[in-house]
Design a protein around this motif. Structure first.
Motif, PDB file in Angstrom:
ATOM      1  N   UNK A   1       1.135  -1.168   0.066  1.00 16.32           N
ATOM      2  CA  UNK A   1      -0.015   0.426   0.082  1.00 16.32           C
ATOM      3  C   UNK A   1       0.724   1.295   0.455  1.00 16.32           C
ATOM      4  N   UNK A   2       2.133   1.514   0.966  1.00 18.49           N
ATOM      5  CA  UNK A   2       2.439   2.864   1.262  1.00 18.49           C
ATOM      6  C   UNK A   2       3.072   2.448  -0.334  1.00 18.49           C
ATOM      7  N   UNK A   3       4.081   1.873  -0.915  1.00 17.92           N
ATOM      8  CA  UNK A   3       4.670   2.292  -2.318  1.00 17.92           C
ATOM      9  C   UNK A   3       3.535   2.184  -3.349  1.00 17.92           C
ATOM     10  N   UNK A   4       2.966   1.579  -3.616  1.00 15.97           N
ATOM     11  CA  UNK A   4       1.546   2.041  -4.706  1.00 15.97           C
ATOM     12  C   UNK A   4       1.170   3.538  -4.619  1.00 15.97           C
ATOM     13  N   UNK A   5       0.646   3.909  -3.166  1.00 15.04           N
ATOM     14  CA  UNK A   5      -0.428   5.458  -2.773  1.00 15.04           C
ATOM     15  C   UNK A   5       0.510   6.212  -3.277  1.00 15.04           C
ATOM     16  N   UNK A   6       1.817   6.273  -3.138  1.00 18.62           N
ATOM     17  CA  UNK A   6       2.980   7.074  -3.151  1.00 18.62           C
ATOM     18  C   UNK A   6       2.979   6.980  -4.583  1.00 18.62           C
ATOM     19  N   UNK A   7       3.585   5.947  -5.198  1.00 18.07           N
ATOM     20  CA  UNK A   7       4.012   6.231  -6.757  1.00 18.07           C
ATOM     21  C   UNK A   7       2.725   6.858  -7.697  1.00 18.07           C
ATOM     22  N   UNK A   8       1.855   6.250  -7.383  1.00 15.94           N
ATOM     23  CA  UNK A   8       0.166   6.153  -8.115  1.00 15.94           C
ATOM     24  C   UNK A   8      -0.039   7.752  -8.327  1.00 15.94           C
ATOM     25  N   UNK A   9       0.295   8.512  -6.618  1.00 15.09           N
ATOM     26  CA  UNK A   9       0.054   9.836  -6.795  1.00 15.09           C
ATOM     27  C   UNK A   9       0.801  10.817  -7.285  1.00 15.09           C
ATOM     28  N   UNK A  10       2.105  10.629  -7.686  1.00 13.32           N
ATOM     29  CA  UNK A  10       2.947  10.889  -8.054  1.00 13.32           C
ATOM     30  C   UNK A  10       3.031  10.908  -9.625  1.00 13.32           C
ATOM     31  N   UNK A  11       2.239  10.138 -10.289  1.00 12.96           N
ATOM     32  CA  UNK A  11       2.352   9.893 -11.034  1.00 12.96           C
ATOM     33  C   UNK A  11       1.420  11.322 -12.060  1.00 12.96           C
ATOM     34  N   UNK A  12       1.837  11.338 -13.314  1.00 16.02           N
ATOM     35  CA  UNK A  12       0.701  12.508 -14.750  1.00 16.02           C
ATOM     36  C   UNK A  12       1.473  12.485 -16.073  1.00 16.02           C
ATOM     37  N   UNK A  13       0.460  12.876 -16.235  1.00 17.71           N
ATOM     38  CA  UNK A  13      -0.546  11.812 -16.191  1.00 17.71           C
ATOM     39  C   UNK A  13      -0.274   9.897 -16.636  1.00 17.71           C
ATOM     40  N   UNK A  14      -1.144   8.924 -16.090  1.00 21.10           N
ATOM     41  CA  UNK A  14      -1.195   7.510 -15.602  1.00 21.10           C
ATOM     42  C   UNK A  14      -1.226   7.097 -17.012  1.00 21.10           C
ATOM     43  N   UNK A  15       0.008   5.992 -17.905  1.00 15.58           N
ATOM     44  CA  UNK A  15      -0.830   5.570 -19.128  1.00 15.58           C
ATOM     45  C   UNK A  15      -0.314   3.744 -18.750  1.00 15.58           C
ATOM     46  N   UNK A  16      -1.000   3.306 -20.007  1.00 21.51           N
ATOM     47  CA  UNK A  16      -0.254   1.721 -19.842  1.00 21.51           C
ATOM     48  C   UNK A  16       0.887   1.017 -19.747  1.00 21.51           C
ATOM     49  N   UNK A  17       1.657   2.021 -19.988  1.00 20.69           N
ATOM     50  CA  UNK A  17       3.102   1.159 -19.657  1.00 20.69           C
ATOM     51  C   UNK A  17       3.440   1.442 -17.367  1.00 20.69           C
ATOM     52  N   UNK A  18       2.329   1.879 -17.241  1.00 19.66           N
ATOM     53  CA  UNK A  18       2.615   1.971 -15.681  1.00 19.66           C
ATOM     54  C   UNK A  18       1.453   0.882 -15.571  1.00 19.66           C
ATOM     55  N   UNK A  19       0.224   0.497 -15.535  1.00 20.51           N
ATOM     56  CA  UNK A  19      -0.385  -0.162 -15.820  1.00 20.51           C
ATOM     57  C   UNK A  19       0.296  -1.786 -15.325  1.00 20.51           C
ATOM     58  N   UNK A  20       1.477  -2.383 -15.813  1.00 16.91           N
ATOM     59  CA  UNK A  20       2.530  -3.522 -16.629  1.00 16.91           C
ATOM     60  C   UNK A  20       3.346  -3.484 -16.136  1.00 16.91           C
TER      61      UNK A  20
END
Length: 481
Positions: free
Chosen positions: A86-105
């Motif tokens: 939870x700690x890692x994903x929450x911090x990383x996802x909040x830093x992304x702009x924008x979110x794209x398909x590569x991030x899903x992988x």
């Protein structure tokens, strides 16, 4: 920013944020180091763009050791891994702009690695538990085998158990060896079968069980009875067998067969009393002998010489007595040879040119008569060496004995005959105090119930002594009369 780079650049911050959720993940802790290793392993895998392809690849990650083994509960490990996710994903996802398909992988691969870490923790926990169970079971089997080995080989120890009512429910080889009953004969019987009739009548078995129940142990040091009726002395104890609820479910009896030592102790007591009796007797003999010697001595030198010689005779007989086993007696032929050898009349082989010994061996003297009897022989030999057959070249000494019966009792008849003695020459020698003759004519009849004669004939002394002997003398020897 790709997740792998984010993890590497923000690793300290991520671990610090994770530590707020998991106290054990603080800096310097083992869990902190494992979490760091796990994240770096995931970053490496993401950078290599290698999706999971089975167990062989995932187990190589350094982060697989996040679980802390047997020391941590599985729920705590699962919580720590979940908090890290939870700690890692929450911090990383909040830093992304924008979110794209590569991030899903990256998210998929990250979750795969985290899930694998959780699965590895579960597997390690189960493996550890299985190992603990296997080790405990092996230790239990080994302990049981060792116990059976000890119980089965301790044949000097009567070890068995009973139920709460005292009925025998186990009867190992040691109990069979000591008491004689087989397992089939003993199982189901009351433990009272091992007690003597007197102890059963006195309710000792029940008292022993009550003592064990109330005090935790009851001493069992007493004579017991075996299957064949013989008695065995047991040194042991009874203890209660208590279950988890504190209920007495039975009793354990452990006893050592100490019969031989008990008999030895009793023999030692008998020997000690015998030693005390003999010591009192010898002291009385020495005092009487000294007084007789003192009254018959003209000066101190004579007193010293005569007393030392008589004391030597006592020492010789005490030496013979000390070498006997319990119940043994001194034979007359041994005693007379020892005295004549001390006078120089016999050589080391027991032979003498002027001495004839004739009589059976194995005529045993009574223990209480040996000291006085030895003194009488000493006086006869001393007088012969000073004035009679052993003092003159032509003199001859003959000692004959035979076993006989007097009033139905075994007796020893002795003839001491000196011949070829020049009596005029003997009379001219300085004469003694007469102690020897007094001893033979008065002390032996009074103290030993002996019949004696003492005659000074034309060729030397002729003395006869008939004295009761030990009942241990063989009837065959007595029949030689």
């Amino acid at each position: 920013m790709r997740l792998s780079r984010y993890i590497r650049t923000r690793l300290p911050d991520l671990l610090a944020a994770w530590a707020t959720h998991v106290e054990a993940a603080g800096p310097g802790g083992a869990l902190h180091d494992r979490g760091r290793g796990l994240l770096l392993g995931i970053a490496d895998a993401l950078e290599a763009a290698s999706p999971m392809q089975g167990e062989a690849q995932t187990t190589a990650l350094p982060g697989d050791g996040l679980q802390s083994g047997a020391a941590a509960a599985l729920a705590e490990v699962a919580m720590a891994i979940g908090a890290l996710r939870t700690t890692v994903l929450r911090a990383w996802l909040s830093s992304l702009a924008p979110f794209d398909a590569s991030h899903v992988e990256d998210v998929v691969h990250f979750n795969q690695r985290i899930d694998h870490a959780l699965a590895a923790a579960v597997l390690a926990r189960e493996t550890q538990a299985a190992h603990v169970r296997t080790t405990a079971e092996a230790a239990l089997r080994e302990s049981e085998a060792r116990y059976r080995g000890i119980v089965d080989t301790a044949l000097d120890y009567a070890i068995f158990t009973t139920d709460a009512d005292g009925l025998i429910d186990s009867w190992p080889p040691g109990a069979r060896a000591v008491f004689g009953w087989s397992s089939e004969e003993a199982l189901g019987q009351h433990a009272a079968i091992t007690f003597t009739r007197e102890d059963r009548a006195a309710d000792v078995p029940a008292q022993e069980m009550r003592g064990a129940r109330e005090n935790g142990v009851a001493a069992d040091v007493r004579w017991h009875v075996c299957k064949d009726g013989e008695c065995v002395f047991i040194e042991g104890a009874m203890r209660p067998v208590i279950d988890a609820s504190g209920t007495v479910t039975g009793y354990l009896k452990v006893g050592r067969d100490a019969t031989e030592r008990k008999h030895w102790d009793e023999r030692q007591q008998v020997l000690m009393r015998e030693l005390q009796h003999r010591t009192r007797n010898i002291m009385a003999v020495v005092l009487t002998m000294f007084e007789k010697t003192r009254r018959g001595s003209a000066d101190v030198d004579t007193l010293s010489k005569t007393f030392r010689a008589r004391l030597g005779a006592l020492a010789r007989v005490q030496g013979l007595l000390s070498r006997l086993q319990e119940g043994d007696r001194i034979a007359f032929d041994t005693l007379v040879r020892a005295e004549l050898s001390a006078m120089g009349a016999l050589d080391e082989g027991g032979r003498g040119d002027r001495v004839e010994l004739s009589g059976p061996s194995g005529v045993f003297l009574r223990s209480g008569t040996v000291q006085t009897f030895a003194l009488a022989l000493h006086e006869l030999a001393t007088n012969a060496a000073k004035y009679g057959a052993l003092a003159q070249d032509e003199g001859r000494l003959s000692v004959r004995w035979r076993a006989t019966r007097r009033d139905g009792r075994p007796s020893l008849h002795i003839e001491w005959i000196e011949t070829c003695v020049d009596m005029a020459l003997a009379a001219s020698a300085a004469q003694g105090s007469g102690y020897g003759r007094e001893l033979i004519e008065q002390a032996l009849p009074y103290q030993l119930d002996a019949l004696t004669t003492y005659v000074v004939g034309p060729e030397g002394v002729r003395c006869t002594i008939e004295v009761p002997i030990s009942d241990t003398t063989s009837a065959h020897v007595i029949a030689l009369d």
